[in-house]
Design a protein around this motif. Structure first.
Motif, PDB file in Angstrom:
ATOM      1  N   UNK A 244      -5.377  -6.288   0.111  1.00 30.03           N
ATOM      2  CA  UNK A 244      -4.102  -5.976   0.762  1.00 30.03           C
ATOM      3  C   UNK A 244      -3.470  -4.803   0.019  1.00 30.03           C
ATOM      4  N   UNK A 245      -3.206  -3.737   0.744  1.00 26.99           N
ATOM      5  CA  UNK A 245      -2.541  -2.567   0.170  1.00 26.99           C
ATOM      6  C   UNK A 245      -1.079  -2.601   0.604  1.00 26.99           C
ATOM      7  N   UNK A 246      -0.176  -2.522  -0.382  1.00 26.78           N
ATOM      8  CA  UNK A 246       1.243  -2.699  -0.070  1.00 26.78           C
ATOM      9  C   UNK A 246       2.008  -1.402  -0.240  1.00 26.78           C
ATOM     10  N   UNK A 247       2.833  -1.104   0.727  1.00 22.19           N
ATOM     11  CA  UNK A 247       3.667   0.100   0.685  1.00 22.19           C
ATOM     12  C   UNK A 247       5.093  -0.310   1.047  1.00 22.19           C
TER      13      UNK A 247
ATOM     14  N   UNK B 210       4.892  -2.628   4.202  1.00 20.71           N
ATOM     15  CA  UNK B 210       3.773  -2.434   5.121  1.00 20.71           C
ATOM     16  C   UNK B 210       2.525  -2.942   4.402  1.00 20.71           C
ATOM     17  N   UNK B 211       1.893  -3.967   4.950  1.00 20.25           N
ATOM     18  CA  UNK B 211       0.738  -4.602   4.304  1.00 20.25           C
ATOM     19  C   UNK B 211      -0.516  -4.177   5.057  1.00 20.25           C
ATOM     20  N   UNK B 212      -1.290  -3.287   4.463  1.00 20.67           N
ATOM     21  CA  UNK B 212      -2.479  -2.755   5.140  1.00 20.67           C
ATOM     22  C   UNK B 212      -3.713  -3.028   4.282  1.00 20.67           C
ATOM     23  N   UNK B 213      -4.709  -2.154   4.383  1.00 17.96           N
ATOM     24  CA  UNK B 213      -5.900  -2.314   3.553  1.00 17.96           C
ATOM     25  C   UNK B 213      -7.150  -2.630   4.347  1.00 17.96           C
ATOM     26  N   UNK B 214      -7.008  -2.776   5.634  1.00 19.64           N
ATOM     27  CA  UNK B 214      -8.191  -3.068   6.453  1.00 19.64           C
ATOM     28  C   UNK B 214      -7.970  -2.587   7.872  1.00 19.64           C
ATOM     29  N   UNK B 215      -8.525  -3.324   8.820  1.00 23.67           N
ATOM     30  CA  UNK B 215      -8.456  -2.893  10.217  1.00 23.67           C
ATOM     31  C   UNK B 215      -7.117  -3.234  10.871  1.00 23.67           C
ATOM     32  N   UNK B 216      -6.417  -4.223  10.312  1.00 18.97           N
ATOM     33  CA  UNK B 216      -5.162  -4.680  10.922  1.00 18.97           C
ATOM     34  C   UNK B 216      -4.077  -4.786   9.851  1.00 18.97           C
ATOM     35  N   UNK B 217      -2.850  -4.445  10.225  1.00 21.90           N
ATOM     36  CA  UNK B 217      -1.734  -4.482   9.286  1.00 21.90           C
ATOM     37  C   UNK B 217      -0.764  -5.614   9.621  1.00 21.90           C
ATOM     38  N   UNK B 218       0.111  -5.902   8.644  1.00 17.06           N
ATOM     39  CA  UNK B 218       1.252  -6.796   8.862  1.00 17.06           C
ATOM     40  C   UNK B 218       2.460  -6.119   8.244  1.00 17.06           C
ATOM     41  N   UNK B 219       3.654  -6.586   8.594  1.00 18.40           N
ATOM     42  CA  UNK B 219       4.877  -6.052   7.984  1.00 18.40           C
ATOM     43  C   UNK B 219       5.714  -7.229   7.492  1.00 18.40           C
ATOM     44  N   UNK B 220       6.165  -7.141   6.245  1.00 19.18           N
ATOM     45  CA  UNK B 220       7.013  -8.189   5.663  1.00 19.18           C
ATOM     46  C   UNK B 220       8.453  -7.687   5.618  1.00 19.18           C
TER      47      UNK B 220
END
Ligand code: ZN
Length: 478
Positions: free
Chosen positions: A260-263, A271-281
């Protein structure tokens, strides 16, 4: 009469070991009729139609259809491996639903499984797809010869003309055999991230002889009760070499969903990314909101871990599900197991309630183990989540043909828009598409209709971009 019946019963009891022997022989006779022992690899090709499972326009509609101009499947049984190579064309007119629609012209797709790795190939790029692993393993072991080999390896039982076996934690299979001892139907149950136990049905018919081995020339498959594949087989190659090697980038990332890559995008928005799909906290005064829990339980676990490390002193209260498409909702069961409430559009409510209460007996997941059912709240046009300082507006993308119940999250103070599948930014510096994507055009229309002041788009696929990129992508940059 009574005496006769009791004698008959006694005779039947005596006969039963003989019946069992005859049944055991039946699996051998099926293997013989199919020529299974001589098949180490098989490659079959043809054409037909396929349907993208989990990408329907509404949860109550069939999977969207594509024309399959050419289809080649290579199956290797000794080293378990499968490689599907397809050329497909747009099937729905107008395009409705997901699965990469609208497809312009011919599109090649390559789906591979070898051992415990699954990946897709696009041009020179390989992308890990662990979420597809179990289905591809099932596909291998339910091919006409694969199912016979798997039955023999897994101590199948035979009752009448039905061979049954299970691979613990992976799938349960029943295969029906016709009068010539050929496999005519396979009924399987496979674990699924969204649906729990998922039924898969495959019909094999019109067998022909291909160099001494029998193979069906018609294959029909349904998944979750809707058609998934209808194939006319024109060519079968026996024991041709199949490349079962796993590419280095795939082998070196055995658990891609754990990354999980966090920005931090704004104060309290990540913004939680790091792969094919993201999430937002999104952090609220006394709780947290997660927008999207995609893929599967592994991804949900990684995202939950990141959420807890970012804000350890507030509970996750809501998870927003932008729409029911399986790649976007595959983590919901795991999040619901934590007692988090799902918020989605009305169009998805009944489906998600059913999915979040579905049994998962083949491979019990977190929700099944917790013995819980998920809670779903829904909205029609708009719902505002606020704590007096921060406001999150959940808004329906009216008229979007990607999905009837697609919602986005808008943060008016931060001027951020979180959206899925309506607009996926192309790589930086790529030229705009020659034809505007209709889902993106609709997104721009909705932003205008709702008078949203957006600075940045946080897409649930791809990178964060300024809103100007959306306008550029649909040719409205002047
Ligand atoms: Zn979608």
């Amino acid at each position: 009469m009574r005496m006769f019946l009791s004698r008959l019963a006694a005779i039947l009891v005596l006969l039963s070991p003989l019946v069992a022997t005859a049944q055991d022989a039946s699996l051998d006779s099926v293997a013989k009729a199919m020529g299974a022992a001589s098949v180490k690899t098989i490659q079959y090709s043809g054409s037909g139609v396929n349907f993208q499972v989990g990408q329907n326009y509404s949860p109550d509609l069939p999977w969207p259809r594509f024309v399959v101009k050419s289809y080649t499947r290579a199956a290797s049984y000794d080293t378990p491996a499968l490689r599907d190579d397809l050329v497909r064309l747009q099937g729905e007119d107008p395009p409705r639903g997901g699965g990469g629609q609208p497809v312009r012209g011919e599109q090649q797709q390559i789906f591979v499984m070898s051992g415990d790795f699954a990946w897709n190939v696009t041009g020179d790029v390989v992308n890990p797809t662990p979420v597809a692993l179990i289905d591809r393993q099932l596909q291998l072991w339910t091919t006409p010869h694969g199912v016979v080999k798997a039955a023999m390896a897994n101590k199948a039982t035979v009752q009448g003309r039905v061979v049954a076996f299970s691979v613990p934690g992976k799938f349960r299979v029943k295969a029906a055999v016709d009068g010539q001892n050929l496999i005519e139907k396979v009924d399987a149950v496979v674990p699924h991230a969204v649906l729990g136990d998922l039924p898969v049905e495959i019909c094999y018919s019109d067998y022909k002889d291909f160099g001494g081995v029998k193979f069906p020339t018609k294959i029909k498959q349904t998944i979750g009760g809707y058609p998934a594949l209808e194939l006319n087989v024109s060519d079968v190659q026996l024991n041709a070499a199949v490349d079962t090697s796993v590419p280095d980038p795939i082998r070196q990332t055995p658990t891609p969903y754990a990354r999980v890559t966090t920005q931090m995008v704004a104060d309290g928005v990540w913004f939680l990314s790091g792969g094919s799909h993201n999430s937002v906290l999104i952090e609220m005064k006394d709780h947290l909101i997660l927008v999207e829990s995609p893929l599967n339980e592994d991804r949900a676990a990684a995202v939950l871990g990141e959420v807890k490390s970012l804000v350890s002193n507030k509970p996750l209260k809501y998870v927003v599900a932008t729409h029911h498409h399986f790649d976007h909702s595959g983590g919901l069961r795991a999040i619901a197991a934590e007692g988090v409430t799902v918020i989605a559009h009305d169009a998805n409510k009944a489906f998600l309630e059913k999915a979040l209460a579905a049994p998962a007996t083949v491979s019990p997941d977190r929700l099944a183990k917790a013995g819980k059912k998920g809670t779903v709240e829904s909205l029609r046009d708009r719902r505002v989540l606020t704590d007096g300082t921060r406001t999150v507006e959940l808004l329906h993308l009216a008229g979007n043909t990607h999905h009837s119940g697609l919602i986005m999250a808008y943060l008016p103070k931060e001027k951020l828009l979180v959206e899925a599948d309506a607009f996926t930014p192309a790589p930086a510096n790529a030229p705009p598409p020659p034809v505007a994507n209709p889902f993106s055009v609709n997104l721009a229309e909705n932003i205008k209709r709702l008078s949203l002041a957006v600075d940045q788009v946080l897409p649930l696929h791809g990178r964060i971009v300024p809103i100007a990129e959306l306008h550029r992508a649909i040719g409205h940059d002047h």
